[in-house]
Design an enzyme around this catalytic site. Sequence first.
Site, mmCIF file in Angstrom:
data_model
loop_
_atom_site.group_PDB
_atom_site.id
_atom_site.type_symbol
_atom_site.label_atom_id
_atom_site.label_comp_id
_atom_site.label_asym_id
_atom_site.label_seq_id
_atom_site.Cartn_x
_atom_site.Cartn_y
_atom_site.Cartn_z
ATOM 1 N N HIS A 1 -2.410 7.113 7.253
ATOM 2 C CA HIS A 1 -1.419 7.999 6.623
ATOM 3 C C HIS A 1 -2.065 9.317 6.192
ATOM 4 O O HIS A 1 -1.460 10.380 6.324
ATOM 5 C CB HIS A 1 -0.811 7.341 5.379
ATOM 6 C CG HIS A 1 0.379 6.469 5.655
ATOM 7 N ND1 HIS A 1 1.524 6.938 6.256
ATOM 8 C CD2 HIS A 1 0.613 5.156 5.400
ATOM 9 C CE1 HIS A 1 2.403 5.946 6.354
ATOM 10 N NE2 HIS A 1 1.876 4.851 5.847
ATOM 11 N N HIS B 1 -4.361 1.119 7.688
ATOM 12 C CA HIS B 1 -3.000 1.670 7.756
ATOM 13 C C HIS B 1 -2.855 2.861 6.799
ATOM 14 O O HIS B 1 -2.302 3.898 7.174
ATOM 15 C CB HIS B 1 -1.998 0.545 7.419
ATOM 16 C CG HIS B 1 -0.557 0.950 7.358
ATOM 17 N ND1 HIS B 1 0.410 0.406 8.188
ATOM 18 C CD2 HIS B 1 0.103 1.819 6.552
ATOM 19 C CE1 HIS B 1 1.588 0.955 7.898
ATOM 20 N NE2 HIS B 1 1.431 1.806 6.895
ATOM 21 N N GLU B 2 -3.375 2.706 5.574
ATOM 22 C CA GLU B 2 -3.216 3.780 4.575
ATOM 23 C C GLU B 2 -4.108 4.982 4.890
ATOM 24 O O GLU B 2 -3.685 6.128 4.702
ATOM 25 C CB GLU B 2 -3.514 3.254 3.164
ATOM 26 C CG GLU B 2 -2.652 2.083 2.702
ATOM 27 C CD GLU B 2 -1.160 2.300 2.879
ATOM 28 O OE1 GLU B 2 -0.688 3.451 2.788
ATOM 29 O OE2 GLU B 2 -0.452 1.305 3.115
ATOM 30 N N CYS C 1 6.123 -0.381 7.151
ATOM 31 C CA CYS C 1 5.702 0.804 6.410
ATOM 32 C C CYS C 1 6.861 1.261 5.529
ATOM 33 O O CYS C 1 8.000 1.308 5.990
ATOM 34 C CB CYS C 1 5.317 1.910 7.400
ATOM 35 S SG CYS C 1 4.771 3.423 6.595
ATOM 36 N N LEU C 2 6.560 1.580 4.285
ATOM 37 C CA LEU C 2 7.616 2.014 3.372
ATOM 38 C C LEU C 2 8.265 3.314 3.845
ATOM 39 O O LEU C 2 9.376 3.636 3.437
ATOM 40 C CB LEU C 2 7.056 2.186 1.954
ATOM 41 C CG LEU C 2 6.541 0.893 1.297
ATOM 42 C CD1 LEU C 2 5.951 1.192 -0.076
ATOM 43 C CD2 LEU C 2 7.648 -0.143 1.192
ATOM 44 N N GLN D 1 2.669 9.929 1.574
ATOM 45 C CA GLN D 1 4.010 9.325 1.584
ATOM 46 C C GLN D 1 4.860 9.779 0.399
ATOM 47 O O GLN D 1 6.070 9.599 0.393
ATOM 48 C CB GLN D 1 3.914 7.798 1.570
ATOM 49 C CG GLN D 1 3.338 7.216 2.848
ATOM 50 C CD GLN D 1 3.266 5.700 2.768
ATOM 51 O OE1 GLN D 1 2.310 5.145 2.253
ATOM 52 N NE2 GLN D 1 4.302 5.024 3.248
ATOM 53 N N GLY E 1 0.831 -1.194 0.000
ATOM 54 C CA GLY E 1 0.000 0.000 0.000
ATOM 55 C C GLY E 1 0.871 1.250 0.000
ATOM 56 O O GLY E 1 1.998 1.225 0.497
#
Length: 170
Positions: free
Chosen positions: A141, A137-138, A95-96, A54, A49
């Site tokens: 963000h 999670h997204e 997480c990226l 991000q 994701g």
Amino acid sequence: MSLITILEHPHPSLRKVAGERDAAAIADPAFQRLLDDMFETMYAAPGIGLAATQVDVMERFMVIDVTEERDQPLVFINPVIRERSVDLRVHQEGCLSIPGIFADVTRADGIEVEALDRHGKPFTLAVDGLLATCVQHEVDHLDGKLFIDYLSPLKRERAMKKYDKLRRHD
Ligand code: NI
């Protein structure tokens, strides 16, 4: 298509609350290209994701693909989580934007989410398991929230120590 730089914690943009994406401008070629670039960036990372914040775009949209085959790309524009199940699910999240750090996070097992797709068409999706975890999670963000925020102070401190060490060796 091209890869986009993914912001890493503690970049301040990761803590900003994103505003609505203009629903009338979804067909905009530059926006469609950005979605393609976000998928390419997410697949290359690799990740499941990626939220707009991000990649330093303060608008509410995200791309997701939780399949192993990497063949079910999902776009969520202006997503709203309408329902959350009482049943919970624990998943070891990463997480990226916080590379190298993984920790168990408890979230609703099932959710119902409303959003616009990449053509601007509204849809409602009832999902559970990994996809539900990923959507939550997204969406976090887009609200400037990171998965480490859910850890106990002690666990977060340990995770951040490890993160600092990893970054110093980069
Ligand atoms: Ni993330």
